[in-house]
Design a protein around this motif. Sequence first.
Motif, short mmCIF file in Angstrom:
data_model
loop_
_atom_site.label_atom_id
_atom_site.label_comp_id
_atom_site.label_asym_id
_atom_site.label_seq_id
_atom_site.Cartn_x
_atom_site.Cartn_y
_atom_site.Cartn_z
N LEU A 50 0.83 -1.21 0.00
CA LEU A 50 0.00 0.00 0.00
C LEU A 50 0.86 1.26 0.00
CD1 LEU A 50 -3.11 0.44 0.13
CD2 LEU A 50 -2.81 0.87 2.58
N ILE A 51 1.89 1.28 0.85
CA ILE A 51 2.75 2.46 0.95
C ILE A 51 3.54 2.67 -0.34
CG2 ILE A 51 4.79 3.40 2.14
CD1 ILE A 51 3.64 2.00 4.70
N GLU A 54 0.57 3.81 -3.12
CA GLU A 54 -0.29 4.97 -2.89
C GLU A 54 0.57 6.23 -2.79
OE1 GLU A 54 -3.63 5.59 -2.52
OE2 GLU A 54 -4.08 3.56 -3.21
N GLU A 55 0.39 7.14 -3.71
CA GLU A 55 1.20 8.36 -3.72
C GLU A 55 0.98 9.20 -2.47
OE1 GLU A 55 2.22 12.07 -6.75
OE2 GLU A 55 0.97 10.40 -7.44
N ALA A 56 -0.25 9.16 -1.92
CA ALA A 56 -0.57 9.94 -0.72
C ALA A 56 0.24 9.47 0.49
CB ALA A 56 -2.06 9.85 -0.42
N LEU A 57 0.76 8.25 0.43
CA LEU A 57 1.53 7.68 1.55
C LEU A 57 3.04 7.80 1.34
CD1 LEU A 57 -0.56 4.43 2.21
CD2 LEU A 57 -0.77 6.66 3.31
N HIS A 58 3.45 8.51 0.31
CA HIS A 58 4.88 8.71 0.06
C HIS A 58 5.40 9.87 0.91
CE1 HIS A 58 4.74 6.53 -4.11
NE2 HIS A 58 4.45 5.75 -3.08
N GLN A 301 -5.23 7.88 6.52
CA GLN A 301 -4.69 7.72 5.16
C GLN A 301 -4.55 6.25 4.78
OE1 GLN A 301 -3.61 9.76 7.46
NE2 GLN A 301 -3.06 11.78 6.63
N ILE A 302 -4.18 5.41 5.75
CA ILE A 302 -4.05 3.98 5.47
C ILE A 302 -5.43 3.36 5.30
CG2 ILE A 302 -3.32 1.76 6.45
CD1 ILE A 302 -0.93 3.19 7.65
N ARG A 303 -6.39 3.75 6.13
CA ARG A 303 -7.76 3.25 5.98
C ARG A 303 -8.31 3.60 4.60
NH1 ARG A 303 -8.78 5.56 11.03
NH2 ARG A 303 -10.16 7.10 10.07
N GLU A 304 -8.10 4.84 4.18
CA GLU A 304 -8.58 5.26 2.86
C GLU A 304 -7.87 4.51 1.75
OE1 GLU A 304 -7.94 9.46 2.86
OE2 GLU A 304 -9.80 9.91 3.95
N GLY A 305 -6.57 4.25 1.93
CA GLY A 305 -5.82 3.50 0.92
C GLY A 305 -6.33 2.07 0.79
N VAL A 306 -6.66 1.45 1.93
CA VAL A 306 -7.20 0.08 1.90
C VAL A 306 -8.55 0.06 1.20
CG1 VAL A 306 -8.08 -1.80 3.34
CG2 VAL A 306 -5.95 -0.65 3.96
N ILE A 307 -9.42 1.04 1.52
CA ILE A 307 -10.74 1.11 0.88
C ILE A 307 -10.60 1.33 -0.62
CG2 ILE A 307 -12.89 2.46 0.74
CD1 ILE A 307 -12.52 3.01 3.77
N ARG A 308 -9.67 2.22 -0.99
CA ARG A 308 -9.45 2.50 -2.40
C ARG A 308 -8.95 1.25 -3.14
NH1 ARG A 308 -6.24 6.45 -1.62
NH2 ARG A 308 -7.86 8.02 -1.42
N PHE A 309 -8.10 0.48 -2.46
CA PHE A 309 -7.57 -0.75 -3.06
C PHE A 309 -8.66 -1.82 -3.21
CE2 PHE A 309 -5.73 -5.01 -2.34
CZ PHE A 309 -4.94 -5.10 -3.47
N LEU A 310 -9.51 -1.94 -2.19
CA LEU A 310 -10.54 -2.99 -2.20
C LEU A 310 -11.75 -2.63 -3.05
CD1 LEU A 310 -10.52 -4.00 1.60
CD2 LEU A 310 -9.48 -5.24 -0.31
N PHE A 317 -13.69 8.14 -5.47
CA PHE A 317 -13.69 9.50 -6.01
C PHE A 317 -15.11 10.03 -6.17
CE2 PHE A 317 -9.41 8.49 -8.16
CZ PHE A 317 -8.76 8.84 -7.02
N SER A 318 -16.03 9.17 -6.56
CA SER A 318 -17.40 9.61 -6.72
C SER A 318 -18.00 10.05 -5.38
CB SER A 318 -18.26 8.50 -7.34
OG SER A 318 -18.35 7.40 -6.45
N GLN A 319 -17.60 9.39 -4.31
CA GLN A 319 -18.06 9.77 -2.98
C GLN A 319 -17.46 11.11 -2.57
OE1 GLN A 319 -16.93 6.44 -0.55
NE2 GLN A 319 -18.77 5.26 -0.99
N ASP A 320 -16.21 11.35 -2.95
CA ASP A 320 -15.55 12.60 -2.60
C ASP A 320 -16.26 13.78 -3.27
OD1 ASP A 320 -13.76 11.26 -1.09
OD2 ASP A 320 -12.21 11.16 -2.64
#
Length: 321
Positions: A50-51, A54-58, A301-310, A317-320
């Motif tokens: 994930l890290i 996911e660019e947000a986790l860099h 950020q990790i929770r969001e990354g996991v949801i995005r992956f799954l 993005f549509s929810q955002d």
Amino acid sequence: MSGANSSSLTPGFFILNGVPGLEAAHVWISLPFCFMYIVAVVGNCGLIYLISHEEALHRPMYYFLALLSFTDVTLCTTTVPNMLCIFWLNFKEIDFNACLAQMFFVHMLTGMESGVLMLMALDRYAAICYPLHYSTILSNPVITKAGLVTFLRGVILVIPFTFLTKRLPYCRGNFIPHTYCDHMSVAKVSCGNFKINAIYGLMVALLIGVFDICCISMSYTMILRAVMSLSSSDARYKAFSTCTSHICAIVITYVPAFFTFFTHRFGGHSIPHHIHIIVANLYLVLPPTMNPIVYGVKTKQIREGVIRFLVGDKIVFSQDK
């Protein structure tokens, strides 16, 4: 002596007896450790993936977390598969040199785990106390050098364990009452004087453990001062909430480590030996199991990354929007 070289009194192999006194319960003891090992491997490998993707986790905090995950999954892999072979297949023999190698990796990686937790505390200190200079202070080259120094520290301090242990004569047998090759557990099998091993082992524990804990304590003292000086209670809560995952990781790692260290040296007869062995194994398996869970639950950020992956990018993005 079985498995020994009579000329040098060096055994060809050791016999790992598992958990002494609980041999009949080995299969039942193995089940929670097997479950924790699966969770540790899946969780830590998942965090690393994930890290890396996911660019947000860099960011420095997550780079250190990836290093902690790699250290944790490597650490439990050095002991748990061998332990399960003892419990399930009654495969207790381990080659003398393989035992020394396992001993080296166990102690080197536990030292590195402690060092990474210290680096993560310094990361939180820089992020909270110097937010405007955070990216400058912890640039990618600095992170790489810090990780390399932590690794080399463990290697340099632990590698003498193998030479100190190899020089000892083993004329009393080759049975080790443990599930893996621990420095002092192997040394105590010797019929020679292992006082140097005990002194050097204590010195390494103090050099690594005390130094890291002092750095962590100083970092959180400065963090607490900086957080309490903030005028807004929301700002204080937000600043300190970024540290909760790391504080949980420290507690999960150091509490069983201290128990194992002090009981091994000072509680020899007051605490049953099988308790020593079980806690020593928990000390190596519990942090790798719990750290991905703690960071997954506590870090947005990790929770969001996991949801995005799954679930997929489009739905998130549509929810955002």
